[in-house]
Design a protein around this motif. Structure first.
Motif, PDB file in Angstrom:
ATOM      1  N   ARG A  98       0.833  -1.212   0.000  1.00 24.65           N
ATOM      2  CA  ARG A  98       0.000   0.000   0.000  1.00 24.65           C
ATOM      3  C   ARG A  98       0.866   1.260   0.000  1.00 24.65           C
ATOM      4  NH1 ARG A  98      -0.234  -2.477   4.686  1.00 24.65           N
ATOM      5  NH2 ARG A  98       0.621  -1.482   6.523  1.00 24.65           N
ATOM      6  N   THR A 119      -2.394  -7.323   0.251  1.00 28.63           N
ATOM      7  CA  THR A 119      -2.069  -5.917  -0.028  1.00 28.63           C
ATOM      8  C   THR A 119      -1.433  -5.719  -1.401  1.00 28.63           C
ATOM      9  OG1 THR A 119       0.028  -6.159   1.144  1.00 28.63           O
ATOM     10  CG2 THR A 119      -1.831  -5.250   2.384  1.00 28.63           C
ATOM     11  N   ARG A 122      -3.339  -3.660  -3.794  1.00 27.61           N
ATOM     12  CA  ARG A 122      -3.450  -2.210  -3.565  1.00 27.61           C
ATOM     13  C   ARG A 122      -2.541  -1.415  -4.501  1.00 27.61           C
ATOM     14  NH1 ARG A 122      -3.827  -1.787   2.986  1.00 27.61           N
ATOM     15  NH2 ARG A 122      -5.784  -2.918   3.183  1.00 27.61           N
TER      16      ARG A 122
END
Length: 189
Positions: A98, A119, A122
């Motif tokens: 992220r 993640t 992301r």
């Protein structure tokens, strides 16, 4: 140890194949350094290496080293556009993705990865993702969040199916999936 001075205008340093374990600490003082290749060296400890990197790097190539993990401190280079970390000894990935809002190319091929952290989806600007030659068994069902992904290589893994959300990747032009142990004929579930 060689020392760099802050008044140098270096933008690119290519240090491939030099048996390096780290960089001079003064590398972090190079305000214009944007492209750094340490490919095919002997880097083992990424945490120590990170203390030597300037935060404004756009490209970092750590392919062909002996890294067993990606340090959380990589987040100090939040502006990375391209990151190559293939041909290492990675078994897991940290949940730091992220922190890279502009990352476009991520190469984690030729490692020992079995799982991708959620993640990773992301990375909204990611265009190319190479995960080939790992031991990945499953792609995240949220992979469709990589909306601008145009190339995905998952060849030579342990995939038996692909997530149904893969068909939502409207920009995907290249999909490389050969040499996986498909449970039946190739299928998306």
């Amino acid at each position: 140890e060689a020392a760099f001075t802050p008044d140098l205008v270096l933008e690119t340093i290519l240090l491939a194949r030099n048996c390096l374990r780290t960089l001079p600490g003064s590398t972090a003082t190079l305000p214009r350094l944007r492209h750094l290749s340490l490919a095919s060296n002997c880097v083992v400890d990424m945490e120590t290496l990170m203390t030597c990197l300037p935060p404004d790097l756009l490209e970092l190539d750590l392919s062909g080293n002996q890294l067993e993990e990606i340090a959380d401190s990589l987040t100090k280079c939040a502006g990375l556009l391209r990151f190559w970390c293939s041909h290492n000894r990675l078994t897991t990935l940290p949940n730091i993705f992220r922190s890279f809002p502009a990352l476009r190319i991520l190469d984690l091929s030729h490692n020992y990865l079995t799982v991708l952290p959620p993640t990773i989806t992301r990375l909204r600007t990611l265009q190319r993702l190479d995960l080939s030659y790992n031991h990945i068994r499953l792609l995240p069902s949220s992979i469709h969040r990589l909306a601008v992904l145009n190339y995905l290589n998952v060849a030579h893994n342990c995939l038996t199916t692909l997530p149904a959300s893969l068909v939502q990747l409207n920009n995907l032009c290249g999909l490389v999936v050969h040499d996986n142990p498909w449970s039946e004929a190739f299928r998306v579930v």
